[in-house]
Scaffold this motif. Structure first.
Motif, PDB file in Angstrom:
ATOM      1  N   CYS A   1       5.065  -3.612  -2.662  1.00  0.00           N
ATOM      2  CA  CYS A   1       3.772  -3.821  -2.857  1.00  0.00           C
ATOM      3  C   CYS A   1       2.482  -3.559  -2.847  1.00  0.00           C
ATOM      4  CB  CYS A   1       2.935  -5.366  -2.583  1.00  0.00           C
ATOM      5  SG  CYS A   1       1.922  -5.353  -2.784  1.00  0.00           S
TER       6      CYS A   1
ATOM      7  N   THR B   1      -2.705  -0.941   2.943  1.00  0.00           N
ATOM      8  CA  THR B   1      -3.398  -1.521   2.517  1.00  0.00           C
ATOM      9  C   THR B   1      -4.868  -0.413   2.572  1.00  0.00           C
ATOM     10  OG1 THR B   1      -3.569  -2.791   3.238  1.00  0.00           O
ATOM     11  CG2 THR B   1      -2.546  -3.213   1.026  1.00  0.00           C
TER      12      THR B   1
ATOM     13  N   ASP C   1     -13.787   4.408  10.258  1.00  0.00           N
ATOM     14  CA  ASP C   1     -12.628   4.973   9.784  1.00  0.00           C
ATOM     15  C   ASP C   1     -11.827   6.308  10.437  1.00  0.00           C
ATOM     16  OD1 ASP C   1     -10.583   5.669   7.461  1.00  0.00           O
ATOM     17  OD2 ASP C   1     -11.286   6.952   7.034  1.00  0.00           O
TER      18      ASP C   1
ATOM     19  N   ILE D   1      -0.928  -1.900  -6.014  1.00  0.00           N
ATOM     20  CA  ILE D   1      -1.751  -2.452  -6.543  1.00  0.00           C
ATOM     21  C   ILE D   1      -1.861  -1.345  -8.638  1.00  0.00           C
ATOM     22  CG2 ILE D   1      -3.631  -4.149  -5.960  1.00  0.00           C
ATOM     23  CD1 ILE D   1      -5.719  -2.648  -5.509  1.00  0.00           C
ATOM     24  N   VAL D   2      -1.104  -0.622  -8.037  1.00  0.00           N
ATOM     25  CA  VAL D   2      -0.400   0.277  -8.187  1.00  0.00           C
ATOM     26  C   VAL D   2       0.465   1.053  -9.799  1.00  0.00           C
ATOM     27  CG1 VAL D   2      -1.564   2.814  -9.409  1.00  0.00           C
ATOM     28  CG2 VAL D   2      -2.896   1.401  -7.498  1.00  0.00           C
TER      29      VAL D   2
ATOM     30  N   PHE E   1     -12.846  12.926  -1.821  1.00  0.00           N
ATOM     31  CA  PHE E   1     -11.783  12.150  -1.787  1.00  0.00           C
ATOM     32  C   PHE E   1     -12.478  11.422  -0.374  1.00  0.00           C
ATOM     33  CE2 PHE E   1      -8.935  10.054   0.620  1.00  0.00           C
ATOM     34  CZ  PHE E   1      -8.347   9.404  -0.482  1.00  0.00           C
TER      35      PHE E   1
ATOM     36  N   LEU F   1      -1.231   7.971   2.890  1.00  0.00           N
ATOM     37  CA  LEU F   1      -0.543   7.527   3.843  1.00  0.00           C
ATOM     38  C   LEU F   1       0.592   6.463   3.740  1.00  0.00           C
ATOM     39  CD1 LEU F   1      -0.290   8.067   6.823  1.00  0.00           C
ATOM     40  CD2 LEU F   1      -1.848   6.194   8.056  1.00  0.00           C
ATOM     41  N   GLY F   2       0.580   5.619   2.592  1.00  0.00           N
ATOM     42  CA  GLY F   2       1.378   4.732   2.685  1.00  0.00           C
ATOM     43  C   GLY F   2       3.215   4.683   2.072  1.00  0.00           C
TER      44      GLY F   2
ATOM     45  N   GLY G   1       1.158  -1.123  -0.182  1.00  0.00           N
ATOM     46  CA  GLY G   1      -0.678  -0.087  -0.225  1.00  0.00           C
ATOM     47  C   GLY G   1       1.192   1.107  -0.448  1.00  0.00           C
TER      48      GLY G   1
HETATM   49  N1  LIG Z   1      -3.484   6.092  11.257  1.00  0.00           N
HETATM   50  C1  LIG Z   1      -4.116   7.378  10.428  1.00  0.00           C
HETATM   51  O1  LIG Z   1      -4.192   8.013  10.919  1.00  0.00           O
HETATM   52  C2  LIG Z   1      -3.965   6.841   9.674  1.00  0.00           C
HETATM   53  C3  LIG Z   1      -4.484   7.679   8.374  1.00  0.00           C
HETATM   54  C4  LIG Z   1      -5.106   7.748   7.190  1.00  0.00           C
HETATM   55  C5  LIG Z   1      -5.774   6.609   6.445  1.00  0.00           C
HETATM   56  N2  LIG Z   1      -5.271   5.217   7.353  1.00  0.00           N
HETATM   57  C6  LIG Z   1      -4.765   4.242   7.353  1.00  0.00           C
HETATM   58  O2  LIG Z   1      -4.349   3.293   5.783  1.00  0.00           O
HETATM   59  C7  LIG Z   1      -4.857   2.759   4.872  1.00  0.00           C
HETATM   60  C8  LIG Z   1      -4.256   3.257   3.641  1.00  0.00           C
HETATM   61  O3  LIG Z   1      -4.586   4.815   3.817  1.00  0.00           O
HETATM   62  P1  LIG Z   1      -4.692   5.498   2.721  1.00  0.00           P
HETATM   63  O4  LIG Z   1      -5.058   6.766   2.737  1.00  0.00           O
HETATM   64  O5  LIG Z   1      -2.992   5.830   2.007  1.00  0.00           O
HETATM   65  O6  LIG Z   1      -5.764   4.753   1.316  1.00  0.00           O
HETATM   66  P2  LIG Z   1      -5.209   4.490  -0.836  1.00  0.00           P
HETATM   67  O7  LIG Z   1      -6.219   4.284  -0.792  1.00  0.00           O
HETATM   68  O8  LIG Z   1      -4.487   6.073  -0.489  1.00  0.00           O
HETATM   69  O9  LIG Z   1      -4.053   3.304  -0.763  1.00  0.00           O
HETATM   70  C9  LIG Z   1      -4.031   2.773   0.012  1.00  0.00           C
HETATM   71  C10 LIG Z   1      -3.153   2.240  -1.165  1.00  0.00           C
HETATM   72  O10 LIG Z   1      -3.065   0.549  -1.005  1.00  0.00           O
HETATM   73  C11 LIG Z   1      -3.305  -0.030  -1.976  1.00  0.00           C
HETATM   74  N3  LIG Z   1      -4.482  -1.695  -2.207  1.00  0.00           N
HETATM   75  C12 LIG Z   1      -5.282  -1.651  -2.126  1.00  0.00           C
HETATM   76  N4  LIG Z   1      -5.716  -2.925  -2.151  1.00  0.00           N
HETATM   77  C13 LIG Z   1      -4.261  -4.072  -2.063  1.00  0.00           C
HETATM   78  C14 LIG Z   1      -4.014  -5.220  -2.474  1.00  0.00           C
HETATM   79  N5  LIG Z   1      -5.070  -5.944  -2.977  1.00  0.00           N
HETATM   80  N6  LIG Z   1      -2.784  -5.481  -2.498  1.00  0.00           N
HETATM   81  C15 LIG Z   1      -1.569  -4.490  -2.330  1.00  0.00           C
HETATM   82  N7  LIG Z   1      -2.431  -3.127  -2.090  1.00  0.00           N
HETATM   83  C16 LIG Z   1      -2.943  -2.986  -2.169  1.00  0.00           C
HETATM   84  C17 LIG Z   1      -3.126   1.144  -3.149  1.00  0.00           C
HETATM   85  O11 LIG Z   1      -2.683   0.104  -4.445  1.00  0.00           O
HETATM   86  C18 LIG Z   1      -3.125   1.622  -2.577  1.00  0.00           C
HETATM   87  O12 LIG Z   1      -1.614   1.995  -2.707  1.00  0.00           O
HETATM   88  C19 LIG Z   1      -6.827   2.522   5.331  1.00  0.00           C
HETATM   89  O13 LIG Z   1      -6.846   1.501   6.158  1.00  0.00           O
HETATM   90  C20 LIG Z   1      -6.533   3.679   6.634  1.00  0.00           C
HETATM   91  O14 LIG Z   1      -7.414   3.160   7.648  1.00  0.00           O
HETATM   92  C21 LIG Z   1      -4.505   5.710   8.999  1.00  0.00           C
END
Ligand SMILES: NC(=O)c1ccc[n+]([C@@H]2O[C@H](COP(=O)([O-])OP(=O)(O)OC[C@H]3O[C@@H](n4cnc5c(N)ncnc54)[C@H](O)[C@@H]3O)[C@@H](O)[C@H]2O)c1
Length: 340
Positions: free
Chosen positions: A37, A76, A180, A39-40, A166, A16-17, A12
């Motif tokens: 890793c 992810t 969330d 999927i983009v 978003f 955040l990743g 991911g």
């Molecule tokens: N702790 C915090 O304060 C906080 C803040 C924001 C987001 N998050 C969490 O972080 C996670 C990601 O959020 P985000 O905003 O970065 O989302 P995002 O949609 O921007 O990113 C998701 C990522 O996951 C990847 N992905 C999805 N399915 C996949 C799979 N099966 N295999 C591999 N990669 C896969 C996508 O390619 C993408 O890179 C979420 O679960 C969110 O709840 C936590």
């Protein structure tokens, strides 16, 4: 003798990743980010160029087979956290999972079982606020008795209005506003009060962005939680702020009150001019919790190297999801919901 290092693969690389990836590649001590890793495809290119990671995978299962991998770091989509955590644990890998641990209680319990089956592995759920210096200091004060017996937590998570479009797209994979966003406030309330939620009542609406209603969500919510001992919590969420990311928490006890981050100031500068006195605010969760994100990643690596278990557990992940799920149900059915 050289210090052992932890070889990590990140899954991911979205919003955040990417930040986690930069921490793991450049800032976390004794960590080597060796695989990534997503999927983009563009995100994998980004990992090569910005993180210097040569081994990139479009398929999660293939990354788990990467030779020499010790641990995975999951950023992810929320809907796949539980399955990916279990798959990695079954592969004998340590797991950091972003919150929520799962988007329903059954899959959280399955993660808990997988964690229990591998006591040799570290599992850390990313409740980042526990690692923020102000929140962890407040917890120490509560534990030291500074406010007597805590009985009320009021905690909110507030995001800028500009992120709402978003968020509308994000709802189908995030679990919705309570799982969330409020999940952090739920975890804090359990942490500060040392008790479990018994029942909840949530209300809310799409006051600014009607699009949230079409995905059965809301842009502003308020909720009440009653704990087993009778202690209380009030949770709020807003996705429609104009001043900044405004997460703050108040803990009241029999001898005092603690207030954590009530003004979301960007720094200690205050501007006094003909318009009055004001401070700039942090814009987003990452700016507010950048120290926490680094500290939680460092704690994950340190636990692995020192053979320790994190104080935040898979059980905490399940309990928070349980309450988040109850809040969602309460909001949708307009009734008081008891937790399991
Ligand atoms: N702790 C915090 O304060 C906080 C803040 C924001 C987001 N998050 C969490 O972080 C996670 C990601 O959020 P985000 O905003 O970065 O989302 P995002 O949609 O921007 O990113 C998701 C990522 O996951 C990847 N992905 C999805 N399915 C996949 C799979 N099966 N295999 C591999 N990669 C896969 C996508 O390619 C993408 O890179 C979420 O679960 C969110 O709840 C936590």
């Amino acid at each position: 003798m050289a210090t052992r290092r932890v070889r990590i693969g990140i899954a991911g690389l979205g919003r955040l990743g990417k930040s986690h990836g930069l921490n793991l590649a450049h800032r976390v001590v004794n960590a080597d980010l060796i695989a990534a890793c997503s999927i983009v495809p563009e995100e994998l290119e980004w990992a090569r160029s910005e993180l210097g990671v040569e081994s990139v995978y479009g398929d999660y299962g293939s990354m788990l087979d990467h030779a020499g991998l010790d641990a995975v770091f999951l950023a992810t989509s929320s809907a796949v956290h539980a399955a990916q955590s279990i798959q990695a644990l079954d592969h004998g890998l340590h797991v950091f999972s972003e919150k929520p641990m799962g988007v329903n209680v059954e899959e959280c319990r399955a993660v808990e079982a997988a964690v229990a089956a591998r006591p040799d592995l570290v599992f850390l759920i990313g409740f980042v606020r526990r690692f923020d210096p102000s929140y962890s200091y407040a917890k120490k004060l509560v534990d030291d008795g500074a406010i007597g017996e805590p009985f009320l937590v009021r905690s909110q998570t507030v995001d800028l209005d500009e992120y709402a479009p978003f968020q509308v797209r994000f709802v189908p994979t995030s679990g919705g506003i309570f799982l969330d966003m409020n999940i952090h406030d739920i975890d804090l309330a359990r942490w500060f009060l040392g008790d479990e939620v018994e029942s909840v009542y949530a209300i809310g609406g799409s006051f600014v962005h009607p699009e949230f209603e079409s995905v059965r969500d809301a842009d502003n919510t308020v909720a009440l939680a009653t704990f087993r001992s009778g202690k209380m919590a009030v949770f709020g969420v807003s996705r429609t702020a104009f001043h900044g990311h405004d997460t703050h928490t108040e803990v009241t006890g029999s001898k005092g009150t603690l207030k954590i981050g009530m003004t979301p100031a960007k720094n200690r500068v205050e501007l006094f001019d003909s318009s009055g006195a004001r401070v700039e605010c942090v814009r987003d969760f990452y700016e507010r919790f950048s120290e926490g994100f680094l500290a939680e990643a460092q704690e994950f690596v340190d636990c692995i190297l020192q053979g320790r278990k994190p104080t935040v557990t898979a059980r905490d992940g399940t309990k928070a999801t349980e309450v988040g799920f109850a809040l969602t149900e309460s909001f949708r059915t307009k009734s008081i919901v008891r937790t399991y």
